[in-house]
Design an enzyme around this catalytic site. Structure first.
Site, mmCIF file in Angstrom:
data_model
loop_
_atom_site.group_PDB
_atom_site.id
_atom_site.type_symbol
_atom_site.label_atom_id
_atom_site.label_comp_id
_atom_site.label_asym_id
_atom_site.label_seq_id
_atom_site.Cartn_x
_atom_site.Cartn_y
_atom_site.Cartn_z
ATOM 1 C CG ASP A 1 -45.539 -18.558 56.583
ATOM 2 O OD1 ASP A 1 -46.080 -19.579 56.135
ATOM 3 O OD2 ASP A 1 -46.199 -17.606 57.048
ATOM 4 C CG ASP B 1 -37.121 -20.139 62.040
ATOM 5 O OD1 ASP B 1 -37.200 -19.421 61.015
ATOM 6 O OD2 ASP B 1 -37.658 -19.819 63.125
ATOM 7 C CG ASP C 1 -41.272 -17.947 68.918
ATOM 8 O OD1 ASP C 1 -40.953 -17.899 67.712
ATOM 9 O OD2 ASP C 1 -41.822 -16.989 69.513
ATOM 10 C CE LYS D 1 -35.968 -13.180 70.994
ATOM 11 N NZ LYS D 1 -36.925 -13.251 72.115
HETATM 12 P P1 IMP Z 1 -42.058 -15.178 56.257
HETATM 13 O O1 IMP Z 1 -41.426 -13.808 56.201
HETATM 14 O O2 IMP Z 1 -43.543 -15.125 56.038
HETATM 15 O O3 IMP Z 1 -41.375 -16.162 55.319
HETATM 16 O O4 IMP Z 1 -41.912 -15.702 57.734
HETATM 17 C C1 IMP Z 1 -40.677 -16.089 58.158
HETATM 18 C C2 IMP Z 1 -40.473 -15.969 59.635
HETATM 19 O O5 IMP Z 1 -41.663 -16.026 60.385
HETATM 20 C C3 IMP Z 1 -39.625 -17.149 60.037
HETATM 21 O O6 IMP Z 1 -38.257 -16.785 60.065
HETATM 22 C C4 IMP Z 1 -40.163 -17.519 61.379
HETATM 23 O O7 IMP Z 1 -39.399 -16.886 62.366
HETATM 24 C C5 IMP Z 1 -41.573 -16.988 61.400
HETATM 25 N N1 IMP Z 1 -42.526 -18.083 61.132
HETATM 26 C C6 IMP Z 1 -43.150 -18.367 59.968
HETATM 27 N N2 IMP Z 1 -43.942 -19.439 60.070
HETATM 28 C C7 IMP Z 1 -43.818 -19.858 61.340
HETATM 29 C C8 IMP Z 1 -44.376 -20.968 62.078
HETATM 30 O O8 IMP Z 1 -45.167 -21.803 61.596
HETATM 31 N N3 IMP Z 1 -43.996 -21.065 63.374
HETATM 32 C C9 IMP Z 1 -43.122 -20.184 63.963
HETATM 33 N N4 IMP Z 1 -42.572 -19.164 63.312
HETATM 34 C C10 IMP Z 1 -42.915 -18.991 62.016
HETATM 35 MG MG MG Z 2 -37.196 -16.625 61.708
#
Ligand code: IMP
Ligand code: MG
Length: 171
Positions: free
Chosen positions: A97, A94, A154, A37
């Protein structure tokens, strides 16, 4: 909570990204795929700034439960309905990470043989960019570690409505 980006800064960033997208996809009618979302506010602003013919679809994934820690695997909750074979696809998220979500989404969408696939993220961790400088093609801002909320992003379904972008203090 500490404010890291004001709504005005975010608007400037969205305008900057949209200007590049408008040039790069001139005459291409790209399919912008928002990652739900978290990307819903960003995508809504981005398409209006691009202000050129394009299509929109959404994909829903879940890597977080109710809290702040990633589960470390990406679950596909809802797929796109657009046939993207031969289309120019721009994935819009968004925040990147670890980069795992975008990596998995790229693999998932590449199986359908799009003409091109690029990634646009409003935010990405500095640590990720240090390891993978090319993880994001259109990047708004790099951010340090710390849980980010606001502008659609969020924490346990809260704070998505905030116009600015904040980082939650520890605790
Ligand atoms: P990744 O797979 O570790 O890159 O995480 C990506 C997803 O985790 C993003 O699309 C966000 O929805 C969520 N996410 C990662 N870091 C944050 C944060 O600091 N706040 C909120 N959502 C996060
Ligand atoms: Mg996301």
């Amino acid at each position: 909570m500490k404010r890291i980006l004001s709504s005005r800064q975010v608007r400037n960033t969205v305008q900057r990204l949209a200007a590049r997208i408008r040039v790069d996809y001139a005459d291409k009618r790209p399919v912008l795929v928002g990652v739900l979302k978290g990307a819903f506010v960003f995508l809504a602003d981005l398409v209006r700034e691009v202000n050129r013919p394009l299509e929109v679809d959404f994909i829903t994934v879940s890597s977080y439960g109710p809290g702040r820690a990633s589960s470390g695997n990406v679950q596909f909750v809802r797929d796109i309905t657009t046939d993207i074979t031969g289309r120019h696809v721009l994935l819009v998220d968004d925040i990147a990470d670890s980069g795992l979500t975008l990596h998995e989404l790229r693999r998932h969408l590449m199986r359908r043989s799009p003409a091109s696939l690029r990634v646009c993220a409003l935010l990405a961790r500095r640590s990720l960019l240090a390891d993978e400088p090319d993880a994001v093609d259109y990047l708004g801002h790099s951010v340090p570690d710390g849980f980010v909320v606001g502008y659609g992003i969020d924490c346990g379904e809260d704070y998505r409505y905030l116009p600015d972008i904040w980082v939650l203090e520890d605790g």
